[in-house]
Design a protein around this motif. Structure first.
Motif, mmCIF file in Angstrom:
data_model
loop_
_atom_site.group_PDB
_atom_site.id
_atom_site.type_symbol
_atom_site.label_atom_id
_atom_site.label_comp_id
_atom_site.label_asym_id
_atom_site.label_seq_id
_atom_site.Cartn_x
_atom_site.Cartn_y
_atom_site.Cartn_z
ATOM 1 N N SER A 1 0.834 -1.204 0.000
ATOM 2 C CA SER A 1 0.000 0.000 0.000
ATOM 3 C C SER A 1 0.867 1.251 0.000
ATOM 4 C CB SER A 1 -0.922 0.001 1.223
ATOM 5 O OG SER A 1 -1.823 -1.083 1.181
ATOM 6 N N THR B 1 -3.202 2.620 -10.864
ATOM 7 C CA THR B 1 -3.601 2.493 -9.459
ATOM 8 C C THR B 1 -4.911 3.228 -9.225
ATOM 9 O OG1 THR B 1 -1.257 2.490 -8.838
ATOM 10 C CG2 THR B 1 -2.861 2.797 -7.072
ATOM 11 N N TRP C 1 2.108 6.679 -6.980
ATOM 12 C CA TRP C 1 0.727 6.797 -7.473
ATOM 13 C C TRP C 1 0.684 6.899 -8.995
ATOM 14 C CZ3 TRP C 1 -3.627 5.737 -5.118
ATOM 15 C CH2 TRP C 1 -4.837 6.168 -5.667
ATOM 16 N N LYS D 1 2.288 1.787 -3.456
ATOM 17 C CA LYS D 1 1.283 2.292 -4.396
ATOM 18 C C LYS D 1 1.034 3.782 -4.186
ATOM 19 C CE LYS D 1 -1.353 -1.887 -5.466
ATOM 20 N NZ LYS D 1 -2.676 -2.547 -5.418
ATOM 21 N N GLU E 1 -7.740 1.269 -10.690
ATOM 22 C CA GLU E 1 -8.042 0.113 -9.836
ATOM 23 C C GLU E 1 -8.852 0.538 -8.614
ATOM 24 O OE1 GLU E 1 -5.599 -2.930 -6.879
ATOM 25 O OE2 GLU E 1 -4.525 -1.883 -8.472
#
Length: 200
Positions: A101, A112, A108, A104, A115
């Motif tokens: 996390s 992402t 960014w 991600k 999703e």
């Protein structure tokens, strides 16, 4: 180290310690700091305010708060209200729980964002998140006043409800297709079971 006094408090130390990937190739940390109270002169007299304690000894540079962060935070809250779930895996204190996390968020990317927004069923809400809130800093709205001018907030509630109803109808139709297929499978299963019984 800077946070050595926190190591005696497992809860606090868990918050600030670096999270290391399984292959130990990367480590992630939230840029936080300890606070100390200092006296400050104001129009109302001397007050004590919290300030970062020895920030020059931190292993990273602190990030100054700014309006773009507030807009991102609003986007995260908006996402949670829309979906009923956090954007990433967090604990009860809303702290990120894993390095995936964190990676991600640091990196960014467009995929992402796609999703994350896949679970949003209201088109206007999805558009607001994808184009103005959950975007890179330079692409965000300048102020919350600008955010509130978005079509999601200016469109009549009836149109938004119509979009929600349309999406619900689509989901109901998709569910009906799944049920029909399950009934066919169930029928075939019973037929084959009957044939097996006859063969015995």
């Amino acid at each position: 180290s800077y946070f050595k006094e926190m190591k005696g408090d497992s809860g606090q130390w868990k918050k600030v310690q670096a999270k290391i990937t399984h292959d130990e190739s990367e480590a992630y940390v939230v840029k936080t700091f300890c606070c100390t109270k200092k006296e400050k002169e104001t129009l109302r007299g001397t007050v004590k305010v919290e300030c970062p304690s020895s920030p020059n000894t931190l292993p990273y540079h602190l990030v100054e708060a700014k309006k773009e962060f507030d807009i991102w935070s609003f986007g995260v809250l908006f996402y949670t209200l829309l979906t009923g779930a956090p954007m990433f895996k967090v604990d009860r204190d809303d702290d990120l729980q894993d390095t995936l996390s964190m990676k991600k968020l640091r990196d960014w990317r467009e995929e992402t964002k796609e999703e994350v927004c896949r679970n949003i069923d209201i088109p206007l809400a999805k558009s607001l998140l994808k184009s103005n809130l959950l975007v890179k800093e330079e692409d965000r709205h300048n102020t919350m006043a600008d955010v509130l001018k978005d079509r999601f907030f200016t469109t009549e509630i009836g149109e938004i409800l119509a979009q929600m109803n349309e999406r619900q109808n689509e989901m109901t139709e998709q569910l009906g297709v799944v049920v029909d297929k399950l009934e066919v499978i169930e029928g075939l299963t019973k037929e084959h079971k009957s044939e097996l019984v006859q063969m015995q």
